[in-house]
Scaffold this motif. Sequence first.
Motif, PDB file in Angstrom:
ATOM      1  N   SER A  98       0.556  -0.945  -0.053  1.00 61.84           N
ATOM      2  CA  SER A  98      -0.276  -0.052  -0.347  1.00 61.84           C
ATOM      3  C   SER A  98       0.820   1.425   0.044  1.00 61.84           C
ATOM      4  O   SER A  98       1.054   1.534   0.845  1.00 61.84           O
ATOM      5  CB  SER A  98      -1.005  -0.491   1.349  1.00 61.84           C
ATOM      6  N   PHE A 158       1.888   5.286  -0.631  1.00 62.23           N
ATOM      7  CA  PHE A 158       1.552   6.628  -0.721  1.00 62.23           C
ATOM      8  C   PHE A 158       2.318   6.810  -1.119  1.00 62.23           C
ATOM      9  O   PHE A 158       2.436   8.260  -1.512  1.00 62.23           O
ATOM     10  CB  PHE A 158       1.580   7.042   0.661  1.00 62.23           C
ATOM     11  N   THR A 212      -6.923   3.707  -9.307  1.00 59.87           N
ATOM     12  CA  THR A 212      -7.626   4.421 -10.150  1.00 59.87           C
ATOM     13  C   THR A 212      -7.263   4.829 -11.034  1.00 59.87           C
ATOM     14  O   THR A 212      -6.640   4.226 -11.932  1.00 59.87           O
ATOM     15  CB  THR A 212      -7.738   5.961  -9.639  1.00 59.87           C
ATOM     16  N   GLU A 215      -4.578   6.995 -11.849  1.00 62.28           N
ATOM     17  CA  GLU A 215      -3.223   6.781 -11.991  1.00 62.28           C
ATOM     18  C   GLU A 215      -3.081   5.129 -12.450  1.00 62.28           C
ATOM     19  O   GLU A 215      -1.870   5.282 -13.051  1.00 62.28           O
ATOM     20  CB  GLU A 215      -3.711   5.524 -10.477  1.00 62.28           C
ATOM     21  N   ASP A 262      -8.484   0.854  -0.033  1.00 61.92           N
ATOM     22  CA  ASP A 262      -8.486   0.088   0.668  1.00 61.92           C
ATOM     23  C   ASP A 262      -9.627  -1.512   0.841  1.00 61.92           C
ATOM     24  O   ASP A 262      -8.976  -2.013   1.502  1.00 61.92           O
ATOM     25  CB  ASP A 262      -8.229   0.732   2.452  1.00 61.92           C
ATOM     26  N   ASP A 298      -1.187  -1.449  -4.175  1.00 63.24           N
ATOM     27  CA  ASP A 298      -2.157  -0.176  -4.450  1.00 63.24           C
ATOM     28  C   ASP A 298      -1.193   0.865  -4.338  1.00 63.24           C
ATOM     29  O   ASP A 298      -0.416   0.794  -3.587  1.00 63.24           O
ATOM     30  CB  ASP A 298      -3.172   0.064  -3.860  1.00 63.24           C
ATOM     31  N   SER A 299      -1.333   1.785  -5.410  1.00 63.51           N
ATOM     32  CA  SER A 299      -0.329   3.282  -5.502  1.00 63.51           C
ATOM     33  C   SER A 299      -0.851   4.301  -5.439  1.00 63.51           C
ATOM     34  O   SER A 299      -1.337   5.138  -6.679  1.00 63.51           O
ATOM     35  CB  SER A 299       1.221   2.691  -6.359  1.00 63.51           C
ATOM     36  N   GLN A 300      -0.833   5.486  -4.767  1.00 62.34           N
ATOM     37  CA  GLN A 300      -1.647   6.384  -4.750  1.00 62.34           C
ATOM     38  C   GLN A 300      -1.098   7.504  -5.133  1.00 62.34           C
ATOM     39  O   GLN A 300       0.413   7.978  -5.225  1.00 62.34           O
ATOM     40  CB  GLN A 300      -1.923   7.446  -3.622  1.00 62.34           C
ATOM     41  N   SER A 301      -1.976   7.442  -6.192  1.00 63.86           N
ATOM     42  CA  SER A 301      -1.560   9.148  -6.821  1.00 63.86           C
ATOM     43  C   SER A 301      -2.093  10.910  -6.559  1.00 63.86           C
ATOM     44  O   SER A 301      -3.428  10.274  -7.336  1.00 63.86           O
ATOM     45  CB  SER A 301      -0.713   9.362  -8.319  1.00 63.86           C
ATOM     46  N   SER A 302      -1.307  11.410  -5.718  1.00 61.47           N
ATOM     47  CA  SER A 302      -3.323  12.658  -5.493  1.00 61.47           C
ATOM     48  C   SER A 302      -2.348  14.469  -5.894  1.00 61.47           C
ATOM     49  O   SER A 302      -1.857  14.130  -6.252  1.00 61.47           O
ATOM     50  CB  SER A 302      -3.968  12.167  -3.894  1.00 61.47           C
TER      51      SER A 302
END
Length: 210
Positions: A36, A38, A87, A90, A160, A65-69
């Motif tokens: 996970s 961030f 998403t 992403e 998540d 999962d790799s967040q791009s915000s």
Amino acid sequence: LKINHVTNHSINKELQKKILSKFKKISTKLDILIFSDFNYGCLSKNFVSEIIKIAKKYNIFMAADSQSSSQVGDICKFQGMNIITPTEHEARISTNNYEDGLVVLSSELQKKSKAKNIFLKLGDEGLLIHNTKKKGKNVFVTDRINALNSAPLDVSGAGDSLLIASVLAIRSGGSIWEAGLIGSIAASIQVGRTGNVPLKLKQMIEFLDK
């Protein structure tokens, strides 16, 4: 008012070695490994590659999962995962594809990441499931699950919940399609309340009984 002061430089080599050493010691006892990310520097590309090598040696089921915000990540650095859950935004960042439709986008992402399955998160439009199996009788390469909660209260923890519930479903014997539905149910329950609160099996069963 929330103010973050963060950097995304990689953690130092010494700390990486310590984490790898501990991971090696427990790897023989693991069934599942979930990344996970961030994208604040803990999981650099080379560090992730070393972890994946160990996990593959012991045939550990892997998901990512790799967040791009506020920051930019790349889900494709997690090579050969059983499931990745980006998403649409992403996925487009990782493939540099801002024009093609969702099915073509998922197929391109699958080739680049070498993931076996992709759950493309579409927010209030639900979930796109992309599988690597070839088309055949009663086999679908791509399927869609609409959002199961049309009036979300708080989207915190939705991704998540989807990731964890779907991975547990597969490791319990479910198909990727069943896992997608169970993950979507978990996400639906999570967004129907305020705060990122752990899910309970009873809540999942009650949702199915509706």
